[in-house]
Design a protein around this motif. Structure first.
Motif, mmCIF file in Angstrom:
data_model
loop_
_atom_site.group_PDB
_atom_site.id
_atom_site.type_symbol
_atom_site.label_atom_id
_atom_site.label_comp_id
_atom_site.label_asym_id
_atom_site.label_seq_id
_atom_site.Cartn_x
_atom_site.Cartn_y
_atom_site.Cartn_z
ATOM 1 N N PHE A 144 53.110 38.207 30.593
ATOM 2 C CA PHE A 144 52.202 38.234 29.445
ATOM 3 C C PHE A 144 51.021 39.157 29.706
ATOM 4 N N TRP A 145 50.403 39.001 30.884
ATOM 5 C CA TRP A 145 49.236 39.822 31.187
ATOM 6 C C TRP A 145 49.611 41.271 31.440
ATOM 7 N N VAL A 146 50.784 41.520 31.991
ATOM 8 C CA VAL A 146 51.243 42.908 32.151
ATOM 9 C C VAL A 146 51.360 43.580 30.786
ATOM 10 N N ALA A 147 51.938 42.840 29.812
ATOM 11 C CA ALA A 147 52.077 43.381 28.461
ATOM 12 C C ALA A 147 50.700 43.636 27.832
ATOM 13 N N VAL A 148 49.787 42.678 27.991
ATOM 14 C CA VAL A 148 48.447 42.824 27.410
ATOM 15 C C VAL A 148 47.720 44.023 28.017
ATOM 16 N N LEU A 149 47.763 44.147 29.337
ATOM 17 C CA LEU A 149 47.055 45.242 30.007
ATOM 18 C C LEU A 149 47.696 46.590 29.697
ATOM 19 N N SER A 150 49.014 46.643 29.593
ATOM 20 C CA SER A 150 49.694 47.886 29.225
ATOM 21 C C SER A 150 49.321 48.304 27.801
ATOM 22 N N PHE A 151 49.290 47.317 26.914
ATOM 23 C CA PHE A 151 48.888 47.580 25.528
ATOM 24 C C PHE A 151 47.452 48.098 25.480
ATOM 25 N N LEU A 152 46.571 47.480 26.286
ATOM 26 C CA LEU A 152 45.177 47.909 26.334
ATOM 27 C C LEU A 152 45.062 49.334 26.854
ATOM 28 N N ALA A 153 45.848 49.674 27.877
ATOM 29 C CA ALA A 153 45.807 51.026 28.435
ATOM 30 C C ALA A 153 46.163 52.062 27.380
ATOM 31 N N GLU A 154 47.213 51.793 26.599
ATOM 32 C CA GLU A 154 47.613 52.734 25.554
ATOM 33 C C GLU A 154 46.578 52.797 24.429
ATOM 34 N N LEU A 155 45.952 51.669 24.101
ATOM 35 C CA LEU A 155 44.914 51.678 23.073
ATOM 36 C C LEU A 155 43.745 52.567 23.480
ATOM 37 N N ILE A 156 43.342 52.478 24.741
ATOM 38 C CA ILE A 156 42.253 53.339 25.229
ATOM 39 C C ILE A 156 42.660 54.808 25.138
ATOM 40 N N GLN A 157 43.910 55.097 25.544
ATOM 41 C CA GLN A 157 44.385 56.483 25.471
ATOM 42 C C GLN A 157 44.415 56.969 24.029
ATOM 43 N N MET A 158 44.859 56.125 23.108
ATOM 44 C CA MET A 158 44.912 56.503 21.702
ATOM 45 C C MET A 158 43.508 56.732 21.125
ATOM 46 N N ALA A 159 42.543 55.949 21.599
ATOM 47 C CA ALA A 159 41.169 56.139 21.139
ATOM 48 C C ALA A 159 40.651 57.519 21.534
ATOM 49 N N PHE A 160 40.947 57.967 22.733
ATOM 50 C CA PHE A 160 40.545 59.302 23.168
ATOM 51 C C PHE A 160 41.251 60.372 22.346
ATOM 52 N N ILE A 161 42.560 60.185 22.127
ATOM 53 C CA ILE A 161 43.315 61.181 21.354
ATOM 54 C C ILE A 161 42.785 61.270 19.924
ATOM 55 N N PHE A 162 42.474 60.108 19.343
ATOM 56 C CA PHE A 162 41.920 60.095 17.973
ATOM 57 C C PHE A 162 40.590 60.835 17.919
ATOM 58 N N ALA A 163 39.774 60.625 18.960
ATOM 59 C CA ALA A 163 38.452 61.258 18.968
ATOM 60 C C ALA A 163 38.552 62.781 19.062
ATOM 61 N N PHE A 164 39.580 63.307 19.741
ATOM 62 C CA PHE A 164 39.653 64.748 19.969
ATOM 63 C C PHE A 164 40.712 65.451 19.114
ATOM 64 N N ILE B 187 52.555 59.365 17.056
ATOM 65 C CA ILE B 187 52.902 58.884 18.408
ATOM 66 C C ILE B 187 52.468 57.450 18.684
ATOM 67 N N PHE B 188 51.629 56.857 17.815
ATOM 68 C CA PHE B 188 51.027 55.561 18.129
ATOM 69 C C PHE B 188 52.080 54.477 18.416
ATOM 70 N N VAL B 189 52.952 54.221 17.469
ATOM 71 C CA VAL B 189 53.915 53.123 17.623
ATOM 72 C C VAL B 189 54.901 53.380 18.768
ATOM 73 N N PRO B 190 55.564 54.567 18.849
ATOM 74 C CA PRO B 190 56.524 54.772 19.949
ATOM 75 C C PRO B 190 55.901 54.666 21.337
ATOM 76 N N MET B 191 54.736 55.285 21.528
ATOM 77 C CA MET B 191 54.162 55.293 22.872
ATOM 78 C C MET B 191 53.633 53.919 23.271
ATOM 79 N N ILE B 192 52.979 53.235 22.336
ATOM 80 C CA ILE B 192 52.461 51.899 22.670
ATOM 81 C C ILE B 192 53.614 50.945 22.969
ATOM 82 N N LEU B 193 54.632 50.969 22.153
ATOM 83 C CA LEU B 193 55.749 50.045 22.302
ATOM 84 C C LEU B 193 56.529 50.317 23.585
#
Length: 581
Positions: free
Chosen positions: A152-172, A181-187
């Motif tokens: 459960f925590w591996v899934a949560v932390l992996s999801f969080l890692a991709e969310l942070i990466q997506m936030a940077f990509i959105f900003a730039f 890319i949001f759904v395929p990469m996060i999933l």
């Protein structure tokens, strides 16, 4: 989006195949079980290679949001982007090796992405480093006492890692690229991280279970064969031992030899591998001559001259006493199959235990011949109750703590090794005696956790000579008899000091004292009703008088606050070449 999902799934499959191959390596599994500096350096190197592969196998997305699918990306235009499994690798590196390795792997992944992309999008360095460190810190907090976080925590932390990466990509890069890319990469990266950690967990769990099974099998067989080997290696004991091993294992044949002759052979091939006749197989002769174990996977490698011999694979281990090969343990299969790791480790463990048992038996036989040898026999004799209690303790630990059981087995092995080595000498160094006491008390502490504490008050060098096992006898006596009815607060003080030309030995406890009727006999005669320690103290006193004269005999003071054993012996130091510090 669906096409990108399929393409990223293929890339994920590449990483999973590499991960599967990696965890099959004993070297890698050893690295992830302990966070040492050396292991973290190696894990940094391994995961850095993985993160570079993740970048090279990514899916290129052009500036017009079209998907470009080369097998391996050799270059990336500055205007294009890449969807890959880099975050999967950084996340798993952080969860397996900790935040600092995750940070460094993130740095390598970010730098490679920037260089690979024509020195554009520098934000990937910041985002990868941040994610690597943050996921590592959070992973250490949520895993508690486990090696890894729960799924459960591996899934949560992996999801969080991709969310942070997506936030940077959105900003730039804005919403256009995120939408694709949001759904395929996060999933996929979340699923991939969970799969990677589950693969590690599964392999490590299976390996621990395998170790537990091996330890249990070795101990059970050692327990059953102990009475026979204690009488030495002869035709009768060898036959009984071979029958026991054959009964409790799946080997087709079991044999034991001395250096020249077959002592017993039970199972396939016993019509020509006959007790009392010379060893005939080339494999066994090589093992006996070299002192090293050998594996054979064919009849040719076994080298039996009998044409109809059914034995086709074998493992032969030397039996050694005092580093000298005295025989061999041989186990065979008839089918053309390779020995599994379980079977190999089982045979190795048995050979080590049998060698120790034989050494004890040989020492006991030799020491019964003359008076001096008789005294040494009392030095090296292992109390069978102590041995069986230790085995039972280790067996109980295997059900709750395999690592602790393995450590306890190593302590038992150390205890036997030191017993055999030091028992051949009249005097040993203080350093050797302390190691022997440590091995003994380590095993006792497993049976009685926190029951006693030993305090060393020593003002002489570790090279000082004293009668072998004398401190251990005092400590054993205190543990067995001084603290009856008390589970905590028990102390044993070992004081060694120089008094003119003598070594003064004082061993005190804060126990219940010794009864007057026992005290006047203790050390002067064997006392069977004391459970055995009275005999040990009598033999020690006899040795002290025999080695140093009546001035060194035991003096015992006892009372309600405890007991003190005292002796003084000539102060001597070991030669530098003989001292093992």
């Amino acid at each position: 989006m669906f096409n990108l999902f399929i393409l990223l799934s293929e890339r994920l499959g590449i990483i999973m195949i590499l991960a599967f191959l990696l965890v099959n390596m004993r070297f890698f599994r050893d690295l992830i079980e302990k966070r040492t500096l050396k292991s973290q350096i190696w894990l940094f190197i391994i995961f850095s290679l993985f993160v570079v592969i993740a970048n090279l196998t990514g899916v290129e997305i052009s500036s017009s949001k079209e998907i470009v699918t080369p097998l391996i990306l050799t270059e990336l235009p500055q205007s294009d982007s890449i969807a890959n499994t880099r975050m999967l690798v950084i996340t798993t590196a952080s969860l397996t090796a900790g935040p600092y390795v995750g940070l460094l792997v993130g740095l390598v992944g970010g730098l490679h992405r920037v260089i690979f992309g024509g020195f554009s999008d520098y934000f990937y360095i910041v985002s990868s480093v941040l994610i690597g460190y943050l996921i590592g810190v959070l992973g250490d907090k949520v895993k508690k006492n486990n090696l890894y976080p729960s799924t459960f925590w591996v899934a949560v932390l992996s999801f969080l890692a991709e969310l942070i990466q997506m936030a940077f990509i959105f900003a730039f890069h804005g919403f256009g690229l995120i939408k694709l890319i949001f759904v395929p990469m996060i999933l996929l990266n979340t699923i991939g991280s969970c799969l990677f950690i589950e693969i590690l967990k599964t392999y490590l769990s299976n390996e621990r279970q395998l170790r537990a099974v091996q330890t249990k099998d070795v101990l059970e067989l050692a327990n059953k064969t102990l009475p026979y080997f204690r009488h030495g290696l002869d035709f009768d004991s060898a036959e009984h031992v071979c029958k026991i091993i054959k009964k409790y294992t799946n080997f087709d044949a079991v044999g034991l030899t001395d250096r020249v002759n077959v002592l017993a052979h039970v199972g396939a091939g016993q019509d020509h591998h006959i007790a009392g006749e010379p060893v005939i197989t080339d494999l066994s002769k090589t093992v006996i001559a070299s002192g090293h174990e050998k594996l054979a996977h064919s009849k040719e490698e076994i080298g039996c001259p009998h044409q109809d011999c059914p034995l086709t694979s074998a493992i032969v281990c030397p039996l050694q006493v005092n580093k000298k090969t005295i025989g061999a343990l041989k186990l065979y299969f008839c089918a053309e199959q390779e020995m599994t790791v379980v079977e190999e480790n089982l045979v190795r463990g048995l050979a080590m235990i049998f060698s120790g048992q034989l050494a004890i038996g040989i020492a006991e036989q030799q020491t019964s011949l003359v008076n001096e040898a008789e005294i040494r026999a009392l030095q090296v004799q292992i109390n069978p109750h102590f041995f069986f209690n230790a085995i039972n303790t280790i067996g109980a630990l295997m059900r709750v703590n395999v690592s602790e059981a393995h450590r306890a087995l190593m302590q038992l092995s150390t205890f036997f090794r030191l017993s055999l080595k030091n028992g051949q000498a009249k005097e040993i160094t203080l350093d050797q005696e302390k190691r022997y006491v440590s091995a003994y008390t380590g095993i006792e502490e497993l049976r009685f956790p926190h029951k006693f504490k030993i305090d060393y008050q020593i003002s002489v060098p570790d090279s000082t000579l004293l009668p072998s096992f004398c401190l251990q006898i005092f400590v054993e006596n205190a543990i067995k008899h001084a603290f009856k009815g008390r589970k905590t607060g028990n102390k044993i003080i070992i004081n060694l000091s120089q008094k003119k030309d003598y070594l003064q030995i004082l061993v005190s406890d804060n126990g219940v004292g010794i009864k007057p009727e026992i005290l006047k006999r203790l050390g002067q005669e064997p006392i069977s009703e004391s459970g055995g320690s009275g005999t040990a103290l009598y033999n020690l006193n006899k040795r002290l008088i025999g080695l140093y004269g009546t001035n060194s005999q035991l003096h015992i003071k006892t009372g309600e606050k405890g007991t003190t054993f005292q002796t003084e012996i000539p102060l001597k130091q070991a030669e530098k070449n003989d001292f093992e510090g």
